[in-house]
Write an enzyme that holds these catalytic residues in place. Structure first.
Site, short mmCIF file in Angstrom:
data_model
loop_
_atom_site.label_atom_id
_atom_site.label_comp_id
_atom_site.label_asym_id
_atom_site.label_seq_id
_atom_site.Cartn_x
_atom_site.Cartn_y
_atom_site.Cartn_z
N TYR A 1 74.11 -59.99 27.40
CA TYR A 1 72.87 -59.31 27.01
C TYR A 1 72.69 -59.34 25.49
CZ TYR A 1 69.02 -56.06 26.85
OH TYR A 1 67.79 -55.52 26.62
N PHE B 1 42.87 -70.36 16.96
CA PHE B 1 43.50 -70.72 18.21
C PHE B 1 43.34 -69.52 19.15
CE2 PHE B 1 46.81 -71.15 21.39
CZ PHE B 1 46.45 -72.40 21.89
N THR B 2 43.17 -69.82 20.44
CA THR B 2 42.79 -68.79 21.43
C THR B 2 43.68 -67.55 21.39
OG1 THR B 2 44.10 -70.02 23.05
CG2 THR B 2 41.74 -70.48 22.98
N ASP C 1 51.35 -71.46 11.76
CA ASP C 1 51.49 -71.63 13.20
C ASP C 1 52.20 -72.98 13.32
OD1 ASP C 1 51.33 -72.33 15.85
OD2 ASP C 1 49.34 -71.47 16.14
N LYS D 1 56.05 -76.74 22.71
CA LYS D 1 55.36 -77.95 22.25
C LYS D 1 56.39 -78.86 21.56
CE LYS D 1 51.79 -75.22 23.41
NZ LYS D 1 51.21 -74.27 22.53
N ARG E 1 38.07 -77.68 25.98
CA ARG E 1 38.25 -77.04 24.70
C ARG E 1 36.88 -76.98 24.03
NH1 ARG E 1 41.75 -73.66 25.32
NH2 ARG E 1 43.92 -73.98 24.78
N PHE F 1 38.97 -68.87 29.68
CA PHE F 1 39.13 -70.25 30.16
C PHE F 1 40.25 -70.39 31.19
CE2 PHE F 1 42.93 -71.17 27.64
CZ PHE F 1 42.85 -70.19 26.66
C1 LIG Z 1 50.37 -73.06 22.55
C2 LIG Z 1 49.96 -72.56 21.24
C3 LIG Z 1 50.16 -71.22 20.86
C4 LIG Z 1 50.67 -70.16 21.82
O1 LIG Z 1 51.93 -70.44 22.28
P1 LIG Z 1 52.39 -70.10 23.79
O2 LIG Z 1 53.79 -70.60 23.82
O3 LIG Z 1 51.47 -70.82 24.72
O4 LIG Z 1 52.29 -68.63 23.96
C5 LIG Z 1 49.81 -70.86 19.57
N1 LIG Z 1 49.27 -71.75 18.71
C6 LIG Z 1 49.05 -73.03 19.04
C7 LIG Z 1 48.45 -73.96 18.06
C8 LIG Z 1 49.37 -73.48 20.32
O5 LIG Z 1 49.11 -74.74 20.66
#
Ligand SMILES: *Cc1c(COP(=O)(O)O)cnc(C)c1O
Length: 466
Positions: free
Chosen positions: A74, A126-127, A217, A260, A384, A451
């Site tokens: 843990y 970004f969303t 980011d 990513k 998008r 979306f």
């Molecule tokens: C995917 C993404 C996020 C959010 O990350 P999650 O792992 O999906 O929560 C933030 N910023 C960008 C540019 C992204 O592509």
């Protein structure tokens, strides 16, 4: 034809996952069932799945071996320390707070730094990032170059911040109401477009004079570093890993979706230099994610990410990754299809307003194009555009960004060049019958990040094709 030198993937295939072909009638039924939203399709009904590059990477044998070394204690898992070391070595941040994925990091950072009434500038939204800023009481302001909103502009660094826009915001609201700027490297919503080192230098220097923190980011920062190597004078002979460190050195911290660049299926982190902010983040992470040495990840997931980070910064890897995206992009350009230029790092973005000019924006041309592509070929892409942009929290009006795009997102180390050929041919087939594609209207609209779960019906008749 654009002349290019061939590349081959710096790996070979050890395990395969069979793909399923469906009939057109099955796909017509599946997309209707899904309310014409590709997020609501079952993956078993998709042939080539280009919905997202998030969590869809193939892991290496070395990563899978690391999964067996998961230390599921843990507290104080050895895999946490491996991840912390990988982030320090390759991103250069001292303090690491693990989270279940990128939005977990965005949540914690937004809650810690934003007060109601604050403004948070960014190089395009970004969303999830913007939503967390708004939920914390902040207002997002776009300060990206104007070129970023023009799909045809060939500007090599369309992710750059327009410093004049940032200065105007500071003049308007005062630096004390701007806790930080978020800089996406690369900018997903602009088409995977990079930020130049020169621009980040300038922005970082300016923000230091104003007491505004610079937060990256860093989701696709390795891809951004590769574009700097390829396009910015003076970086041609530097390894991508070295450029990545210089990029991060210009910031105070970063949020990261490990799903990513880092070649894993789940995980993320927040990393900062300020020890006090790190202390506060370690305190908040226990409330929402988990203890500060796992943050919602299993030990094995942290080990896979630590190893994935090291693999992700290898020049051979990133050249092949972006090379595959460009291969698809140039094939479509050669066929006369309108795509966002230059081709970005993680995806090829189709310009839906150019491809379906007969559909008004209120009928969501990008959403319709993604549905039509699925019915035609079984290829799953995502919208998008206006659906992703959601509604303005103050006025309640739908936002219509200038870019109305369909994203063909390429998972890392998953598909072959032949899959890219089939994808390009499928887009060309849709292009030949583009006048037949019907528009869409909402039948269900969720309040947040609509979306993902929205449902639609076709306008003017049944079926996505007239
Ligand atoms: C995917 C993404 C996020 C959010 O990350 P999650 O792992 O999906 O929560 C933030 N910023 C960008 C540019 C992204 O592509």
């Amino acid at each position: 034809m654009t002349k290019r030198r061939s590349w081959a993937e710096p790996w070979k295939i050890k395990v395969v996952e069979p793909l399923k072909m469906t009939t057109r009638a099955e796909r017509e039924a599946a997309i209707r069932e899904a309310g014409y939203n590709t997020f609501l399709l079952r993956s078993a009904d998709c042939y080539i799945d280009l919905l997202t590059d998030s969590g869809t990477s193939a892991m290496s044998d070395h990563q899978w071996a690391g999964m067996m070394l998961g230390d599921e204690a843990y507290a104080g898992s050895r895999n946490f320390y491996a991840l912390e070391q990988a982030v320090r070595d390759h991103y250069g941040y001292e303090h690491l707070i693990p989270t279940h994925q990128g939005r977990g990091a965005e949540h914690i950072l937004s809650q810690l730094l934003i007060k109601p009434g604050d403004y948070v500038p960014g190089n395009m939204y970004f969303t999830t990032t913007r939503l967390h800023q708004e939920l914390a009481g902040g207002t997002f302001r776009d300060v990206i170059l104007a070129e970023a909103h023009d799909p045809a502009s060939e500007h090599p660094f369309k992710g750059d911040v327009d410093l004049a826009k940032l200065e105007a915001l500071v003049a308007e609201v005062g630096a004390e109401r701007i806790p930080y700027i978020t800089i996406g490297v690369t900018v997903n919503m602009a088409g995977g477009q990079p930020v130049s080192m020169a621009n980040l230098h300038e922005v970082s220097a300016y923000c230091r004079t104003q007491g505004i923190r610079v937060i990256l980011d860093a989701t696709r920062a390795v891809e951004n570093a590769y574009f700097i190597q390829q396009r910015e004078p003076g970086y041609r002979d530097q390894p991508v890993a070295q450029i990545l460190r210089q990029l991060c050195d210009l910031s105070d911290g970063a949020t990261m979706s490990g799903k990513k660049d880092s070649l894993v299926n789940i995980g993320g982190w927040l990393a900062v230099r300020d020890p006090q902010l790190a202390e506060q983040a370690r305190n908040l992470v226990v409330v929402y994610e988990g203890l500060h040495t796992y943050g919602g990840m299993a030990g094995r997931d942290m080990e896979a990410m630590a190893r994935g980070i090291v693999e992700s910064v290898q020049d051979d890897h990133i050249r092949a990754r972006i090379g595959q995206v460009q291969y698809l992009g140039y094939k479509l350009i050669d066929a006369g299809i309108a795509v966002v230029r230059p081709i970005g790092g993680h995806a090829v973005f189709l310009d839906a307003t150019a491809i379906l000019p007969h559909l008004p924006r209120e009928q969501f041309p990008a959403q319709a194009l993604a549905a039509a592509l699925y019915v035609e070929s079984g290829i799953r892409a995502m919208e998008r555009g206006a659906v992703s942009a959601g509604r303005d929290p103050k006025t309640g009006e739908s936002r219509y960004p200038r870019l109305e795009l369909v994203r063909l997102t390429i998972p890392r180390r998953v598909y072959t060049q032949a899959h890219m050929d089939v994808t390009a041919e499928s887009v060309m087939e849709i292009f030949d019958q583009r006048e037949r594609v019907r528009g869409l209207g909402f039948v269900y609209e969720p309040e947040y990040l609509r979306f993902f779960q929205a449902r639609f019906a076709t306008v003017g008749g049944d079926g996505i094709f007239a």
